[in-house]
Design a protein around this motif. Structure first.
Motif, PDB file in Angstrom:
ATOM      1  N   ILE A   5      35.428  40.309  -7.303  1.00  0.00           N
ATOM      2  CA  ILE A   5      36.312  41.474  -7.369  1.00  0.00           C
ATOM      3  C   ILE A   5      37.716  41.010  -6.978  1.00  0.00           C
ATOM      4  N   ARG A   6      38.634  41.049  -7.925  1.00  0.00           N
ATOM      5  CA  ARG A   6      39.984  40.509  -7.732  1.00  0.00           C
ATOM      6  C   ARG A   6      40.994  41.604  -7.406  1.00  0.00           C
ATOM      7  N   PRO A   7      42.147  41.211  -6.917  1.00  0.00           N
ATOM      8  CA  PRO A   7      43.256  42.170  -6.810  1.00  0.00           C
ATOM      9  C   PRO A   7      43.726  42.543  -8.213  1.00  0.00           C
ATOM     10  N   TRP A   8      44.239  43.751  -8.377  1.00  0.00           N
ATOM     11  CA  TRP A   8      44.723  44.182  -9.683  1.00  0.00           C
ATOM     12  C   TRP A   8      45.811  43.250 -10.217  1.00  0.00           C
ATOM     13  N   SER A   9      46.635  42.716  -9.338  1.00  0.00           N
ATOM     14  CA  SER A   9      47.753  41.871  -9.772  1.00  0.00           C
ATOM     15  C   SER A   9      47.295  40.636 -10.542  1.00  0.00           C
ATOM     16  N   GLU A  10      46.091  40.170 -10.302  1.00  0.00           N
ATOM     17  CA  GLU A  10      45.590  38.987 -11.001  1.00  0.00           C
ATOM     18  C   GLU A  10      45.117  39.295 -12.417  1.00  0.00           C
ATOM     19  N   LEU A  11      44.906  40.566 -12.722  1.00  0.00           N
ATOM     20  CA  LEU A  11      44.425  40.952 -14.048  1.00  0.00           C
ATOM     21  C   LEU A  11      45.478  41.685 -14.865  1.00  0.00           C
ATOM     22  N   ALA A  12      46.485  42.222 -14.213  1.00  0.00           N
ATOM     23  CA  ALA A  12      47.415  43.168 -14.840  1.00  0.00           C
ATOM     24  C   ALA A  12      48.032  42.641 -16.129  1.00  0.00           C
ATOM     25  N   GLN A  13      48.437  41.375 -16.165  1.00  0.00           N
ATOM     26  CA  GLN A  13      49.135  40.853 -17.331  1.00  0.00           C
ATOM     27  C   GLN A  13      48.265  40.807 -18.578  1.00  0.00           C
ATOM     28  N   SER A  14      46.948  40.856 -18.400  1.00  0.00           N
ATOM     29  CA  SER A  14      46.029  40.783 -19.546  1.00  0.00           C
ATOM     30  C   SER A  14      45.640  42.154 -20.085  1.00  0.00           C
ATOM     31  N   TYR A  15      46.126  43.229 -19.426  1.00  0.00           N
ATOM     32  CA  TYR A  15      45.691  44.575 -19.809  1.00  0.00           C
ATOM     33  C   TYR A  15      46.889  45.508 -19.951  1.00  0.00           C
ATOM     34  N   ASN A  16      47.207  45.845 -21.187  1.00  0.00           N
ATOM     35  CA  ASN A  16      48.283  46.806 -21.439  1.00  0.00           C
ATOM     36  C   ASN A  16      47.929  47.751 -22.581  1.00  0.00           C
ATOM     37  N   GLY A  17      46.641  47.822 -22.942  1.00  0.00           N
ATOM     38  CA  GLY A  17      46.205  48.681 -24.033  1.00  0.00           C
ATOM     39  C   GLY A  17      45.777  50.053 -23.566  1.00  0.00           C
ATOM     40  N   THR A  18      44.475  50.276 -23.455  1.00  0.00           N
ATOM     41  CA  THR A  18      43.927  51.591 -23.116  1.00  0.00           C
ATOM     42  C   THR A  18      43.399  51.603 -21.688  1.00  0.00           C
ATOM     43  N   ILE A  19      43.665  52.693 -20.967  1.00  0.00           N
ATOM     44  CA  ILE A  19      43.054  52.929 -19.663  1.00  0.00           C
ATOM     45  C   ILE A  19      42.312  54.250 -19.693  1.00  0.00           C
ATOM     46  N   LEU A  20      41.122  54.256 -19.137  1.00  0.00           N
ATOM     47  CA  LEU A  20      40.297  55.458 -19.036  1.00  0.00           C
ATOM     48  C   LEU A  20      40.186  55.838 -17.563  1.00  0.00           C
ATOM     49  N   LEU A  21      40.594  57.073 -17.239  1.00  0.00           N
ATOM     50  CA  LEU A  21      40.618  57.545 -15.852  1.00  0.00           C
ATOM     51  C   LEU A  21      39.466  58.505 -15.588  1.00  0.00           C
ATOM     52  N   GLY A  22      38.715  58.245 -14.526  1.00  0.00           N
ATOM     53  CA  GLY A  22      37.648  59.133 -14.101  1.00  0.00           C
ATOM     54  C   GLY A  22      38.024  59.894 -12.847  1.00  0.00           C
ATOM     55  N   ASN A  23      37.087  60.679 -12.329  1.00  0.00           N
ATOM     56  CA  ASN A  23      37.375  61.562 -11.196  1.00  0.00           C
ATOM     57  C   ASN A  23      37.760  60.801  -9.929  1.00  0.00           C
ATOM     58  N   GLY A  24      37.313  59.544  -9.817  1.00  0.00           N
ATOM     59  CA  GLY A  24      37.691  58.749  -8.652  1.00  0.00           C
ATOM     60  C   GLY A  24      39.192  58.559  -8.542  1.00  0.00           C
ATOM     61  N   ALA A  25      39.891  58.541  -9.697  1.00  0.00           N
ATOM     62  CA  ALA A  25      41.349  58.426  -9.677  1.00  0.00           C
ATOM     63  C   ALA A  25      41.968  59.656  -9.021  1.00  0.00           C
ATOM     64  N   SER A  26      41.435  60.837  -9.345  1.00  0.00           N
ATOM     65  CA  SER A  26      41.951  62.065  -8.736  1.00  0.00           C
ATOM     66  C   SER A  26      41.604  62.147  -7.252  1.00  0.00           C
ATOM     67  N   ILE A  27      40.399  61.712  -6.890  1.00  0.00           N
ATOM     68  CA  ILE A  27      39.987  61.724  -5.489  1.00  0.00           C
ATOM     69  C   ILE A  27      40.890  60.813  -4.662  1.00  0.00           C
ATOM     70  N   ALA A  28      41.333  59.690  -5.243  1.00  0.00           N
ATOM     71  CA  ALA A  28      42.235  58.785  -4.535  1.00  0.00           C
ATOM     72  C   ALA A  28      43.563  59.458  -4.218  1.00  0.00           C
ATOM     73  N   VAL A  29      43.965  60.409  -5.061  1.00  0.00           N
ATOM     74  CA  VAL A  29      45.205  61.150  -4.836  1.00  0.00           C
ATOM     75  C   VAL A  29      45.003  62.254  -3.808  1.00  0.00           C
ATOM     76  N   SER A  30      43.867  62.962  -3.892  1.00  0.00           N
ATOM     77  CA  SER A  30      43.557  64.035  -2.944  1.00  0.00           C
ATOM     78  C   SER A  30      42.047  64.146  -2.761  1.00  0.00           C
ATOM     79  N   SER A  31      41.602  64.121  -1.532  1.00  0.00           N
ATOM     80  CA  SER A  31      40.165  64.222  -1.250  1.00  0.00           C
ATOM     81  C   SER A  31      39.616  65.592  -1.630  1.00  0.00           C
ATOM     82  N   ARG A  32      40.488  66.554  -1.902  1.00  0.00           N
ATOM     83  CA  ARG A  32      40.033  67.895  -2.295  1.00  0.00           C
ATOM     84  C   ARG A  32      39.307  67.874  -3.638  1.00  0.00           C
ATOM     85  N   PHE A  33      39.531  66.816  -4.429  1.00  0.00           N
ATOM     86  CA  PHE A  33      38.843  66.702  -5.714  1.00  0.00           C
ATOM     87  C   PHE A  33      37.412  66.182  -5.570  1.00  0.00           C
TER      88      PHE A  33
END
Length: 336
Positions: A5-33
Motif C-alpha cells: 500500500i503506497r502513498p498516493w504521490s507515488e501513483l498520481a502521475q500514472s492516473y489522470n483518467g477516470t476516478i470513481l468515488l464511493g461513500n467512504g469519500a464522503s465519510i472522510a469529509v464528514s462522519s455524519r455520512f
C-alpha cells in the motif's frame, strides 16, 4: 504475502483518467455520512406513518426516491381526476417530510466542510472524468468552489442552460472559451441536485453556494418535483431505477462504457449491490486500477483484487494507495 500500500504521490502521475468515488469519500469529509441507510435513520426516529411503512414493505425496497415518486404520482393523478383521496397525499407528505428530515440529519452544511474543498478540488482536477456514486453535495460544492479559481480548469456536469442534461455530452470534453483543461462529472445513482417534474422531465436545481441544501429541500416541499437519486437497494433494484431515468440510464449506457486505460477507486466498499458498475466497465480497455485503502486493510485489498479481476479481467494491474496519504482526496499535500 501482504499487499503493498503506497502513498498516493507515488501513483498520481500514472492516473489522470477516470476516478470513481464511493461513500467512504464522503465519510472522510464528514462522519455524519457514516449511516447504514436513510430509511434506517428514519426508523430510529420512528417518524414514518404506518401507511408509508407498509409501502416500503409492499414494494420490497429501502429506496426513498422510488417510494416518494410512486405516491407523488398517485397523488397527482387523483388530484387531476378530482378523486377525493387524502390518504394517498398524506402518505406522500409523510415520506417526503421524513426524507427531508433524514437528509438534514446526515448532511453537513456548506460551512462545515468548506475548508476541505480546496484540497478536494486540487485532487479531482487531475482527472478527466469523475464518477460519483454519492448523492450528497460534496462534489457539487467542489465544482462551485472551482468557479472562483483562476486556473483555467473547468468542472462540467453536462447540465446546460436551464438545467437540462446535454444528450451530446461528449462534445463538452473539448475546451471552450478560456479553458485549458476540463473534468466531466457524472452521478450514476443520481444526486440531491437532480430532480424530475410531473411529466418525468429531469433537470438540475441551480443555487450556488451555502444555500443550496435548503433550496433543494424547499423544492421538494413545493410538490412540483421529486428528487432523482437511488439511495438504497439490491443490485436488481438499482438497475431498475437506473433504467427508469433518462439521465441515469445515459450514464449507465454511455459514460461507464467509454474507452479508458486507467481507473482510480476511492472510498468504495465494492459491495455486491454495486458490482454492476464494474461489469459495465468491462471491455473498455482498462489496463491499471488504483484503489484507496483505509487503515491499511489487507482483507479489503484481497476482496478488491478478486472483484476487479473477476469483472475487468485477470490481466488488469492493481495498485493500492493509502486513502489518508498527503494529496489524496481531502488530505493536504503538506500533511506528513
Amino acid at each position: 504475502m501482504p499487499f503493498v500500500i503506497r502513498p498516493w504521490s507515488e501513483l498520481a502521475q500514472s492516473y489522470n483518467g477516470t476516478i470513481l468515488l464511493g461513500n467512504g469519500a464522503s465519510i472522510a469529509v464528514s462522519s455524519r455520512f457514516a449511516y447504514r441507510s436513510l430509511l434506517e435513520c428514519v426508523r430510529q426516529r420512528e417518524s414514518l406513518a404506518e401507511d408509508a411503512r407498509r409501502l416500503f414493505d409492499f414494494f420490497e425496497t429501502e429506496d426513498f426516491e422510488l417510494i416518494l415518486r410512486i405516491v407523488w404520482q398517485a397523488s397527482n393523478v387523483n388530484k387531476f381526476l378530482q378523486i377525493e383521496d387524502a390518504r394517498t397525499h398524506e402518505a406522500y407528505v409523510s415520506v417526503r417530510d421524513c426524507l427531508i428530515q433524514a437528509v438534514r440529519d446526515v448532511h453537513p452544511e456548506h460551512h462545515e466542510v468548506s475548508g476541505q474543498l480546496p484540497c478536494i478540488y486540487d485532487f479531482l482536477k487531475r482527472f478527466d472524468t469523475v464518477i460519483s456514486l454519492n448523492y450528497d453535495l460534496i462534489v457539487y460544492w467542489v465544482m462551485t468552489y472551482g468557479l472562483d479559481i483562476p486556473d483555467r480548469h473547468k468542472f462540467k456536469d453536462c447540465f446546460l442552460g436551464r438545467g437540462v442534461f446535454a444528450e451530446d455530452w461528449q462534445r463538452l470534453r473539448a475546451p471552450y472559451g478560456g479553458e485549458q483543461s476540463s473534468t466531466l462529472v457524472f452521478y450514476p445513482h443520481g444526486s440531491l441536485v437532480l430532480c424530475r417534474n410531473r411529466v418525468e422531465q429531469e433537470h438540475k436545481i441551480h443555487i450556488r453556494g451555502a444555500g443550496l441544501l435548503e433550496s433543494i429541500l424547499d423544492r421538494w416541499r413545493s410538490e412540483e418535483v421529486v428528487p432523482l437519486f437511488v439511495s438504497e437497494g439490491t443490485y436488481k433494484q438499482k438497475v431498475n431505477s437506473i433504467q427508469n431515468s433518462f439521465y441515469l440510464s445515459t450514464v449507465y449506457r454511455e459514460v461507464l462504457t467509454e474507452p479508458r486505460e486507467s481507473l482510480v477507486i476511492l472510498g468504495w466498499g465494492m459491495g455486491e449491490h454495486d458490482v454492476h458498475l464494474l461489469k459495465r466497465m468491462a471491455g473498455t480497455g482498462i489496463q491499471r486500477v488504483a484503489v484507496s485503502v483505509f487503515k491499511r486493510n489487507q482483507a479489503y485489498c484481497c476482496r478488491a483484487t478478486q472483484l476487479i479481476k473477476d469483472n475487468l479481467g485477470q490481466d488488469v494491474r492493481i495498485e493500492f494507495f493509502d486513502s489518508e496519504s498527503p494529496g489524496s482526496w481531502n488530505n493536504p499535500l503538506g500533511n506528513q
